[in-house]
Design an enzyme around this catalytic site. Structure first.
Site, PDB file in Angstrom:
ATOM      1  N   GLU A 154      -2.137  25.489  -4.974  1.00  0.00           N
ATOM      2  CA  GLU A 154      -3.052  24.596  -4.244  1.00  0.00           C
ATOM      3  C   GLU A 154      -2.611  23.712  -3.262  1.00  0.00           C
ATOM      4  O   GLU A 154      -3.046  23.156  -2.166  1.00  0.00           O
ATOM      5  CB  GLU A 154      -4.000  23.854  -5.365  1.00  0.00           C
ATOM      6  CG  GLU A 154      -4.584  24.851  -6.263  1.00  0.00           C
ATOM      7  CD  GLU A 154      -5.348  25.636  -5.651  1.00  0.00           C
ATOM      8  OE1 GLU A 154      -5.071  26.872  -5.562  1.00  0.00           O
ATOM      9  OE2 GLU A 154      -6.332  25.097  -4.856  1.00  0.00           O
ATOM     10  N   SER A 209      -9.612  11.452 -10.619  1.00  0.00           N
ATOM     11  CA  SER A 209     -10.647  11.734  -9.626  1.00  0.00           C
ATOM     12  C   SER A 209     -11.728  12.401  -9.914  1.00  0.00           C
ATOM     13  O   SER A 209     -11.775  13.278 -10.540  1.00  0.00           O
ATOM     14  CB  SER A 209      -9.793  12.591  -8.542  1.00  0.00           C
ATOM     15  OG  SER A 209      -8.535  11.614  -8.033  1.00  0.00           O
ATOM     16  N   GLY A 211      -8.119  15.530 -15.167  1.00  0.00           N
ATOM     17  CA  GLY A 211      -7.645  14.783 -16.224  1.00  0.00           C
ATOM     18  C   GLY A 211      -6.284  14.768 -16.464  1.00  0.00           C
ATOM     19  O   GLY A 211      -5.891  15.628 -17.551  1.00  0.00           O
TER      20      GLY A 211
END
Lengths: 403, 367
Positions: A250, A167, A133
């Site tokens: 990431e 997502s 979020g």
């Protein structure tokens, strides 16, 4: 050329861990799971959950995470090997990648001991799927402009706001939520991270139908949602810096199997074209040789960017913003390839056989979903900005009227 | 000419393989990421090598060609890949790459890639030491083929950088390649229409010329493959240099009351140039690591480095030229010299043919 050998990284061909991964996958991949094989049926959510839980039990998820939190305590080197083997097979994408590759690493970095024990095992066991979020209607690329507000309510927090392009939200039990504890003008300061329960009262999910027909992302409305103190991650003003730090790593390490999956897709495309006389003539005619070769090179370049990141991280070095170089390249390279695949396969004559039809279905999906790849995780324009600002260190503003 | 032995030297078993695998500093074959780590430990040594190369290349700018050869040889740069028996260093591509980068960035007017390759290929032949020591200037005709039997070769060959200054020329033959002397009868050097200004290309017409040494087909093919990462490094170095020039230009020039670098369109162009430079570097580092590990994928990695350089590297040089605006179209700004060289290297290495082979390999693997 032996494609099998060509996909192995330096000197790892005889690695015993690779043998373990290969043997495990050979024994456990469910029937009909591989998108490049006859009899492929797209697995549903429950099948994906079961598969990923099995992968975790088999040692192929949470590879680098500590064993006390359900991980396997191995290094990024094993993570790379497992990803190469997973990538070489046309397996479904993870339905919990945001948990495994975003929320998990952030929790490992800034979570309390109790939080690590509470969140991480259910995540790996696929009992809790996570969504992300972050983005909001008016805070996409400009994430620091987000307005979702978290206010103190005793020891707990009360959250109001709206997220979009979230997502994984329709299937998620948890949300890694970025919310504002201070004023909007504070920008980066005063942003906090939470592990919000998606079944908490006041959370409403409205799935968004994507251009590829799926409903993977959603709008999430938060109306006076109470989040207990135990679900706040890190200090209230640590949210942004933690997010940025983890995002940089990431961006460089997530879906590490990508280059090898692209290779799987390219090989599938060629095999499928070979199965049809018209398409085989097109391939052999030479008009596509240049673009096919450029695809091979593009994929090798993805590998050349990914493998050193593993070495650098293992050596304890900072990888800085290298992830932006990688992300920019793979996302554009994959779009180029997907357009090539679509162009080739759409020239299939009516009545083409099942192998061509299956490939058309796969590459239509890939073509459409690849359009998102230069948008999510920082658009191409954002990556170019990062490369200019942080890697080339270009001066941001000119001194007015002089230098 | 000291190396003009008439006795033919059979070079079927070339030293080139040894040059690639014999890099003790790169870790033992099969060590995988450990080899990469060993290479990293050696980064200081490689960096020192690169520094030497930059100085040598800069010094060469003011020297005539013969003295450039002595300068480069004196700094040990001509024998990087050649065996120690020939006076070389017997090192691998991780050491050759930064030297070629420096040559590319510094617009070196010497056929360095050719010299490195020939020093390795003829390392155990009588001509080897003279090439490595810079006493003999040797170059390669990258296009054309010489016909004829053993000791009488004839034909027109081309794409030979700096051949008008050279003593020896490697030409392709039906059985591999032959090193022919250029000072005797039967050799006519004629200007060609090459773009490159640093090591201009010429064509050579051979009539019944006797070679001093030969390579068999396998050694010739290997030499061509080994050229790819050297060229890639040269283009990569040139692209990095052009990026630096473009950055300097847009950081100082003002239009609309602002320095150009404040405009996002130009910042993004610079970012893409940086991406291109990093593609070439990453591909070269992967190639060096795979060679050190003795991995068979090194061949594809070499091809990748060259394909990346000719595609992304050249695009970056063109973009750097564009960012110079009108200045970029002047003779004075050096960017066009890099572009000329890179496009010449693209032709010498037959980039279109390489792409065809890459595609054919893909189709064969999935037949």
């Amino acid at each position: 050329m032996d494609r099998d050998v060509s996909t192995l990284p330096p000197g790892l061909a005889g690695d015993p861990y690779r043998a373990h991964v290969r043997a495990w996958l050979a024994a456990h991949v469910p029937e009909g799971f591989l998108a490049d094989q006859p009899g492929f049926r797209a697995p549903d959510l429950a099948a994906c959950r079961d598969w990923e839980a099995a992968m975790h039990r088999g040692g192929l998820a949470g590879i680098t995470w500590p064993t006390e939190y359900g991980g396997h305590g191995l290094s990024l080197r094993e993570h790379l090997i497992a990803n190469q083997e997973i990538g070489r097979r046309a397996l479904p994408e993870s339905v919990n990648s945001l948990g495994k590759e975003l929320a998990g690493p952030i929790i490992l970095a800034i979570g309390t001991e109790e939080q690590k024990r509470r969140y991480l095992p259910p995540l790996l066991q696929m009992r809790e799927i996570w969504c992300q979020g972050f983005s909001e209607p008016n805070a996409g690329s400009d994430l620091a402009g987000l307005r979702t507000r978290a206010t103190r309510d005793g020891s707990a927090w009360r959250v109001n706001g709206r997220k979009i392009w979230t997502s994984g939200a329709p299937n998620a039990q948890r949300c890694l939520l970025l919310a504002r504890t201070g004023a909007v003008e504070d920008r980066h300061r005063g942003l906090a991270l939470f592990a919000m329960r998606m079944d908490a009262p006041g959370v409403t999910v409205r799935p968004l139908r994507q251009m590829d027909g799926r409903e993977h992302f959603a709008e999430v409305f938060m109306d006076d949602v109470v989040i207990d103190a135990e679900d706040a991650l890190g200090a209230p003003d640590q949210g942004w810096s933690a997010a940025v730090r983890v995002l940089a790593i990431e961006r460089a390490t997530n879906r590490m199997y990508r280059a090898w999956r692209f290779e799987n897709e390219l090989n599938h495309l060629v095999r499928a074209c070979r199965a049809d006389a018209t398409l085989a003539r097109l391939l052999d005619g030479g008009a596509y040789h240049r673009r096919l070769a450029e695809t091979v090179v593009d994929i090798e370049i993805v590998k050349a960017h990914v493998e050193p990141v593993v070495d650098s991280l293992l050596a304890g070095e900072s990888i800085g913003d290298r992830g932006s170089l990688m992300k920019l390249h793979w996302s554009e390279a994959h779009q180029r390839f997907a357009a090539l695949a679509l162009e080739l396969l759409e020239q299939a004559p009516p009545g083409a056989g099942p192998e061509v039809q299956a490939a058309r279905a796969r590459f239509q999906r890939i073509y459409l979903s690849a359009r998102a790849e230069t948008i999510y995780a920082g658009t191409t324009e954002i990556q170019l900005g990062i490369i200019g600002d942080r890697i080339l260190k270009l001066p941001r503003e000119s001194a007015k009227g002089g230098r | 000419m000291a190396q003009a032995e008439t006795g033919k030297t059979e070079m079927g078993k070339t030293e080139m393989g040894t040059a690639d695998k014999g890099n003790a500093d790169m870790g033992k074959p099969g060590m995988g990421t450990a080899a990469v780590a060993a290479a990293r430990d050696d980064r200081d040594g490689i960096a020192a090598f690169a520094e030497t190369a930059r100085h040598a290349v800069a010094a060469c700018a003011a020297l005539p060609v013969r003295e450039r050869a002595r300068q480069l040889a004196g700094d040990g740069l001509l024998g990087i890949l050649a065996p120690e028996s020939a006076g070389g260093l017997g090192l691998g591509p991780s050491f050759a790459a930064p030297v070629m980068e420096a040559a590319g960035a510094g617009l070196l007017g010497y056929p360095l890639a050719e010299t490195l390759l020939l020093g390795a290929a003829f390392g155990s032949a009588p001509v080897g030491p003279a090439i490595v020591l810079g006493e003999t200037i040797a170059t390669i005709a990258w296009a054309g083929i010489a016909e004829g039997s053993g000791d009488r070769l004839s034909g027109t060959v081309g794409r030979a950088p700096l051949v008008d200054e050279a003593d020896l020329l490697l030409v392709a033959t039906r059985t591999g390649a032959a090193l022919v002397p250029l000072d005797g009868a039967g050799v006519t050097v004629q200007p060609a229409f090459g773009l490159d200004l640093e090591t201009p290309e010429h064509e050579v017409v051979l009539t019944d010329v006797t070679p001093v040494a030969t390579l068999d087909a396998a050694a010739t093919a290997a030499l061509r493959e080994d050229a790819l990462p050297l060229w890639a490094a040269a283009i990569g170095g040139a692209a990095e240099r052009c990026l630096a020039l473009a950055l300097e230009h847009v950081s100082t020039r003002e239009q609309f009351g602002r320095t150009l670098v404040s405009f996002q369109a130009l910042r993004h162009a610079l970012a893409r140039q940086k991406l291109a430079v990093e593609h070439v570097r990453a591909a070269l580092e992967r190639h060096a690591a795979l060679v050190a590990a003795g991995a068979p994928e090194a061949r594809l990695a070499a091809r990748t480095s060259y394909a990346a350089a000719t595609r992304f590297g050249i695009a970056a040089i063109e973009s750097a030229l564009q960012l110079h605006g009108g200045m970029g179209f002047t003779w004075e700004v050096e960017v066009h010299r890099h572009l000329r060289r890179a496009r010449t290297v693209e032709a010498q290495g037959d980039a279109p043919g390489l792409h065809r082979r890459l595609a054919e390999d893909l189709l064969t693997a999935n037949a």
